[in-house]
Design a protein around this motif. Sequence first.
Motif, PDB file in Angstrom:
ATOM      1  N   ARG A   1      -5.072  -0.441   7.952  1.00 31.75           N
ATOM      2  CA  ARG A   1      -5.379  -1.523   7.011  1.00 31.75           C
ATOM      3  C   ARG A   1      -5.916  -2.740   7.753  1.00 31.75           C
ATOM      4  O   ARG A   1      -5.867  -2.824   8.979  1.00 31.75           O
ATOM      5  CB  ARG A   1      -4.119  -1.891   6.213  1.00 31.75           C
ATOM      6  CG  ARG A   1      -3.545  -0.739   5.405  1.00 31.75           C
ATOM      7  CD  ARG A   1      -4.512  -0.277   4.354  1.00 31.75           C
ATOM      8  NE  ARG A   1      -3.995   0.841   3.595  1.00 31.75           N
ATOM      9  CZ  ARG A   1      -4.639   1.429   2.602  1.00 31.75           C
ATOM     10  NH1 ARG A   1      -5.849   1.015   2.269  1.00 31.75           N
ATOM     11  NH2 ARG A   1      -4.108   2.442   1.953  1.00 31.75           N
TER      12      ARG A   1
ATOM     13  N   ASP B   1     -10.469   0.051  -0.098  1.00 23.75           N
ATOM     14  CA  ASP B   1      -9.956   0.783   1.059  1.00 23.75           C
ATOM     15  C   ASP B   1     -10.762   0.511   2.325  1.00 23.75           C
ATOM     16  O   ASP B   1     -10.423   1.022   3.389  1.00 23.75           O
ATOM     17  CB  ASP B   1      -9.976   2.290   0.781  1.00 23.75           C
ATOM     18  CG  ASP B   1      -8.934   2.690  -0.254  1.00 23.75           C
ATOM     19  OD1 ASP B   1      -7.936   1.964  -0.376  1.00 23.75           O
ATOM     20  OD2 ASP B   1      -9.128   3.713  -0.936  1.00 23.75           O
TER      21      ASP B   1
ATOM     22  N   PHE C   1       0.849  -1.184   0.000  1.00 24.24           N
ATOM     23  CA  PHE C   1       0.000   0.000   0.000  1.00 24.24           C
ATOM     24  C   PHE C   1       0.887   1.238   0.000  1.00 24.24           C
ATOM     25  O   PHE C   1       1.867   1.314   0.727  1.00 24.24           O
ATOM     26  CB  PHE C   1      -0.910   0.029   1.231  1.00 24.24           C
ATOM     27  CG  PHE C   1      -1.911  -1.090   1.267  1.00 24.24           C
ATOM     28  CD1 PHE C   1      -1.739  -2.147   2.125  1.00 24.24           C
ATOM     29  CD2 PHE C   1      -3.010  -1.072   0.438  1.00 24.24           C
ATOM     30  CE1 PHE C   1      -2.652  -3.175   2.160  1.00 24.24           C
ATOM     31  CE2 PHE C   1      -3.931  -2.088   0.474  1.00 24.24           C
ATOM     32  CZ  PHE C   1      -3.741  -3.150   1.339  1.00 24.24           C
TER      33      PHE C   1
ATOM     34  N   ALA D   1     -10.143  -7.009   3.656  1.00 25.43           N
ATOM     35  CA  ALA D   1     -10.197  -5.704   3.002  1.00 25.43           C
ATOM     36  C   ALA D   1     -10.959  -5.822   1.702  1.00 25.43           C
ATOM     37  O   ALA D   1     -10.868  -6.829   1.000  1.00 25.43           O
ATOM     38  CB  ALA D   1      -8.790  -5.159   2.741  1.00 25.43           C
TER      39      ALA D   1
END
Length: 301
Positions: free
Chosen positions: A186, A223, A179, A220
């Motif tokens: 995260r 985002d 990222f 995830a």
Amino acid sequence: MCGMPQQPPVRSTPPRPSRPDASMSLLTNVMDHSLDDGYAEAAARKKAAGAGGMPKTVRARLGLAAGLVLAALVVTVGAANARIAAPVVAKERQELIDRIQRETSSADKLEAGVDTLRDDVSARQREALKKQGGGDQADLVGILSGAVAVHGPGVKLVVNDAKEATQGGDGDPRETSGFSDTGRVRDRDMQRVVNGLWESGAEAVSVNGQRLTALSAIRAAGDAILVDNKPLVPPYTVLAVGDGERLSTRFQNSADGLYLHALQENYGIRTSISVDDDVRLSAAPSVIVRTAQPSTEKGTS
């Protein structure tokens, strides 16, 4: 000798010289009278009529008045149509509101029924375990599995994105994450936080009100962080039931606590942890119990 009176001599007037363009009389006439007499008369009549007719300002005012009358007519017709359609729109809106209220009431009844059935199942499980001498164990299993609501001392940990998510910092603890925006929390960060709390002695954990069980997953989607396929938004509030002071100290000194501290120091991720005397966690929405059964099929050689 008389003779005849003498006549004065007659002087002849010399002829008038002809115009050089006398042979082009037709072209001369066209040049001298380029506008036909009929057009000239029509123009004169129009001028006379205009002089004695309606002034231009009066005609302009009449045109403006006609335009205003037409606009008023259009507005009046539109208002009349709106008044006619208003009761129909209001009726449809009320019908939609009534339908939503009915469906909401039905959903609330179904949810209450699910809660009743869940409580009944839990009571039957505890009763069955008590008959086998495992009543206390049943309560412990219900707490650890997330099947029942719990409350007691514990900690409250809040994790939030940096105010300005930027790149930078040395010693990136998650440099292999892939990222670019290192100022955002995260899914792998939340995984480490939750696992660190479990390892530090937490008996029950929830994230933004989502109770975690042995079957929970933190993933995830773009985002967004998902807990049991439900998206969460920052700040992420993690509640953990356990020995408050001991749980807080052990977590902050653990590898996962130090990892969270490194994110705070290097990338501005905001964190805070506090001890609470009464942390309340609701039961998990659904817990599916799976049991293993011995296979009855015989192996083939």
